[in-house]
Design a protein around this motif. Structure first.
Motif, PDB file in Angstrom:
ATOM      1  N   ALA A   1      70.612  54.657 -31.173  1.00 26.43           N
ATOM      2  CA  ALA A   1      69.235  54.266 -30.854  1.00 26.43           C
ATOM      3  C   ALA A   1      68.760  53.157 -31.791  1.00 26.43           C
ATOM      4  O   ALA A   1      69.090  53.143 -32.980  1.00 26.43           O
ATOM      5  N   ILE A   2      67.982  52.223 -31.261  1.00 22.61           N
ATOM      6  CA  ILE A   2      67.391  51.147 -32.053  1.00 22.61           C
ATOM      7  C   ILE A   2      66.185  51.703 -32.802  1.00 22.61           C
ATOM      8  O   ILE A   2      65.256  52.240 -32.196  1.00 22.61           O
ATOM      9  N   SER A   3      66.186  51.592 -34.106  1.00 25.91           N
ATOM     10  CA  SER A   3      65.127  52.199 -34.922  1.00 25.91           C
ATOM     11  C   SER A   3      63.864  51.352 -34.948  1.00 25.91           C
ATOM     12  O   SER A   3      62.752  51.895 -34.903  1.00 25.91           O
ATOM     13  N   PHE A   4      64.023  50.028 -35.032  1.00 28.90           N
ATOM     14  CA  PHE A   4      62.867  49.145 -35.180  1.00 28.90           C
ATOM     15  C   PHE A   4      63.003  47.945 -34.246  1.00 28.90           C
ATOM     16  O   PHE A   4      64.108  47.430 -34.035  1.00 28.90           O
ATOM     17  N   ARG A   5      61.865  47.530 -33.721  1.00 29.35           N
ATOM     18  CA  ARG A   5      61.836  46.332 -32.876  1.00 29.35           C
ATOM     19  C   ARG A   5      60.527  45.600 -33.138  1.00 29.35           C
ATOM     20  O   ARG A   5      59.469  46.233 -33.194  1.00 29.35           O
ATOM     21  N   VAL A   6      60.596  44.286 -33.280  1.00 27.99           N
ATOM     22  CA  VAL A   6      59.413  43.481 -33.582  1.00 27.99           C
ATOM     23  C   VAL A   6      59.177  42.497 -32.448  1.00 27.99           C
ATOM     24  O   VAL A   6      60.084  41.763 -32.045  1.00 27.99           O
ATOM     25  N   ILE A   7      57.966  42.498 -31.917  1.00 26.49           N
ATOM     26  CA  ILE A   7      57.541  41.503 -30.931  1.00 26.49           C
ATOM     27  C   ILE A   7      56.643  40.521 -31.652  1.00 26.49           C
ATOM     28  O   ILE A   7      55.558  40.880 -32.131  1.00 26.49           O
ATOM     29  N   ASN A   8      57.085  39.292 -31.750  1.00 34.28           N
ATOM     30  CA  ASN A   8      56.367  38.295 -32.532  1.00 34.28           C
ATOM     31  C   ASN A   8      55.001  37.982 -31.934  1.00 34.28           C
ATOM     32  O   ASN A   8      54.798  38.047 -30.715  1.00 34.28           O
ATOM     33  N   ALA A   9      54.082  37.636 -32.799  1.00 37.49           N
ATOM     34  CA  ALA A   9      52.724  37.303 -32.366  1.00 37.49           C
ATOM     35  C   ALA A   9      52.706  35.992 -31.597  1.00 37.49           C
ATOM     36  O   ALA A   9      53.525  35.103 -31.823  1.00 37.49           O
ATOM     37  N   GLU A  10      51.771  35.907 -30.683  1.00 38.04           N
ATOM     38  CA  GLU A  10      51.513  34.669 -29.949  1.00 38.04           C
ATOM     39  C   GLU A  10      50.039  34.346 -30.065  1.00 38.04           C
ATOM     40  O   GLU A  10      49.282  35.057 -30.735  1.00 38.04           O
ATOM     41  N   LEU A  11      49.613  33.284 -29.371  1.00 34.52           N
ATOM     42  CA  LEU A  11      48.232  32.817 -29.507  1.00 34.52           C
ATOM     43  C   LEU A  11      47.227  33.912 -29.179  1.00 34.52           C
ATOM     44  O   LEU A  11      46.225  34.076 -29.854  1.00 34.52           O
ATOM     45  N   MET A  12      47.495  34.686 -28.115  1.00 30.48           N
ATOM     46  CA  MET A  12      46.561  35.716 -27.664  1.00 30.48           C
ATOM     47  C   MET A  12      47.131  37.125 -27.822  1.00 30.48           C
ATOM     48  O   MET A  12      46.686  38.052 -27.152  1.00 30.48           O
ATOM     49  N   ARG A  13      48.107  37.309 -28.697  1.00 35.28           N
ATOM     50  CA  ARG A  13      48.719  38.619 -28.853  1.00 35.28           C
ATOM     51  C   ARG A  13      49.038  38.897 -30.311  1.00 35.28           C
ATOM     52  O   ARG A  13      49.498  38.013 -31.039  1.00 35.28           O
ATOM     53  N   ASN A  14      48.794  40.125 -30.723  1.00 34.31           N
ATOM     54  CA  ASN A  14      49.100  40.528 -32.090  1.00 34.31           C
ATOM     55  C   ASN A  14      50.604  40.694 -32.288  1.00 34.31           C
ATOM     56  O   ASN A  14      51.369  40.784 -31.323  1.00 34.31           O
ATOM     57  N   ASN A  15      50.974  40.763 -33.550  1.00 37.94           N
ATOM     58  CA  ASN A  15      52.340  41.118 -33.920  1.00 37.94           C
ATOM     59  C   ASN A  15      52.509  42.626 -33.661  1.00 37.94           C
ATOM     60  O   ASN A  15      51.709  43.427 -34.139  1.00 37.94           O
ATOM     61  N   VAL A  16      53.519  43.012 -32.884  1.00 33.25           N
ATOM     62  CA  VAL A  16      53.698  44.417 -32.525  1.00 33.25           C
ATOM     63  C   VAL A  16      55.037  44.905 -33.069  1.00 33.25           C
ATOM     64  O   VAL A  16      56.074  44.268 -32.860  1.00 33.25           O
ATOM     65  N   VAL A  17      55.007  46.043 -33.740  1.00 37.52           N
ATOM     66  CA  VAL A  17      56.219  46.647 -34.286  1.00 37.52           C
ATOM     67  C   VAL A  17      56.418  48.010 -33.615  1.00 37.52           C
ATOM     68  O   VAL A  17      55.510  48.849 -33.626  1.00 37.52           O
ATOM     69  N   HIS A  18      57.591  48.206 -33.017  1.00 39.18           N
ATOM     70  CA  HIS A  18      57.948  49.484 -32.408  1.00 39.18           C
ATOM     71  C   HIS A  18      58.843  50.256 -33.383  1.00 39.18           C
ATOM     72  O   HIS A  18      59.829  49.720 -33.896  1.00 39.18           O
ATOM     73  N   ILE A  19      58.495  51.515 -33.611  1.00 38.48           N
ATOM     74  CA  ILE A  19      59.298  52.400 -34.452  1.00 38.48           C
ATOM     75  C   ILE A  19      59.788  53.556 -33.595  1.00 38.48           C
ATOM     76  O   ILE A  19      58.987  54.245 -32.947  1.00 38.48           O
ATOM     77  N   PHE A  20      61.086  53.760 -33.577  1.00 39.38           N
ATOM     78  CA  PHE A  20      61.647  54.899 -32.845  1.00 39.38           C
ATOM     79  C   PHE A  20      62.564  55.658 -33.795  1.00 39.38           C
ATOM     80  O   PHE A  20      63.596  55.149 -34.233  1.00 39.38           O
ATOM     81  N   LEU A  21      62.167  56.884 -34.124  1.00 41.66           N
ATOM     82  CA  LEU A  21      62.955  57.716 -35.024  1.00 41.66           C
ATOM     83  C   LEU A  21      63.318  59.006 -34.290  1.00 41.66           C
ATOM     84  O   LEU A  21      62.444  59.685 -33.740  1.00 41.66           O
ATOM     85  N   GLU A  22      64.596  59.326 -34.306  1.00 40.42           N
ATOM     86  CA  GLU A  22      65.109  60.514 -33.618  1.00 40.42           C
ATOM     87  C   GLU A  22      65.642  61.489 -34.658  1.00 40.42           C
ATOM     88  O   GLU A  22      66.588  61.179 -35.389  1.00 40.42           O
ATOM     89  N   TYR A  23      65.028  62.653 -34.724  1.00 39.94           N
ATOM     90  CA  TYR A  23      65.421  63.677 -35.686  1.00 39.94           C
ATOM     91  C   TYR A  23      66.106  64.845 -34.963  1.00 39.94           C
ATOM     92  O   TYR A  23      65.956  65.030 -33.764  1.00 39.94           O
TER      93      TYR A  23
END
Length: 274
Positions: free
Chosen positions: A232-254
């Protein structure tokens, strides 16, 4: 005269019945104890995982805009903590400008901006602070010193906060590549990295700007992770654009000791305000 008592057969029957009753009684108590232990381990894992996600979330929300990035095959999340934020005046934007600026900040919790190598450890891991102006991409945040022009600079000497207005002397010949539309400036501390390694989530700090963290210097934040084994991918970053915030996805599987899965899927917005 008739003697009252129990026969040997009766005693054996009683002993067998007591043994059967005791077996079921202890089994019942054992099931209860097992259920309690399972519930306690599940609760401990839940609290541990919640703490880990909350720790990352809080630190991320106090990071320099656009500094979040993933490394090591999306198993590490790196970002730059904010030491102070404010407005700049008379900052240099050309090589002919004076290498100084006025920094106005109402941020609390900081008393100085750190210069460069001041100890043996810092000679190996430069732990100076960076001043950022209009750093709109992660590549601008982590540029090394040989890249120029840059969107960051550092002070010439350790500078103590004077008041809301602080005069900052930059290193000689320093200037910024571009102006901020709203004259924003951030002072960033050396980066921090959260990595999923095996079954552990490890936090690294104090490794400087130009060196990867040493695997022996991390602090374990949580355990019993299954991201590495499940792919599983633990972290994913969607870069900010003019009308969008910087978004960070966190996925942790325990996974609990009883092989029960527990998932955390968190989305964190970092304001796009460079």
């Amino acid at each position: 005269m008739k003697v009252k008592g129990f026969t040997l057969v009766e005693l054996i029957i009683v002993i067998v019945l007591l043994a059967v009753i005791s077996t079921f009684t202890f089994r019942f108590v054992g099931i209860g104890a097992e259920m309690y232990a399972t519930g306690a381990s599940r609760l401990q894992l839940l609290e541990q995982s919640r703490f880990a996600v909350e720790r990352i979330t809080r630190e991320l929300r106090n990071s320099v805009p656009n500094s979040a990035r993933v490394t090591n095959g999306n198993q590490c999340l790196e970002f730059v903590p904010v030491k102070a934020a404010g407005t700049y005046y008379d900052a240099p934007f050309s090589s002919s400008s004076s290498a100084s600026l006025d920094f106005v900040s109402l941020s609390t919790g900081w008393d100085e901006i750190v210069d460069d190598e001041t100890s043996t450890a810092s000679l190996v891991y430069p732990l100076y602070d960076r001043l950022f102006i209009y750093a709109t991409q992660a590549i601008y945040i982590y540029q090394d010193e040989s890249s120029f022009p840059r969107r960051w600079a550092k002070v010439e000497d350790d500078t103590t906060r004077e008041s809301a207005l602080t005069d900052l002397e930059l290193e000689p010949d320093s200037y910024f590549a571009q102006k901020s539309p709203l004259r924003r400036m951030y002072v960033g501390k050396p980066p921090v990295r959260f990595c999923v390694e095996g079954t552990q989530l490890i936090r690294y700090s104090n490794y400087g700007w130009e060196n990867p963290p040493d695997g022996d210097d991390g602090v374990v934040i949580s355990e019993h992770l299954m991201n590495s084994s499940s792919g599983a991918i633990s972290f994913r970053v969607i870069n900010a654009e003019l009308m969008r915030n910087n978004v960070v996805h966190i996925f942790l599987e325990y996974q609990s000791p009883n092989a029960e899965p527990l998932f955390f899927n968190q989305k964190i917005h970092i304001p796009n305000a460079p």
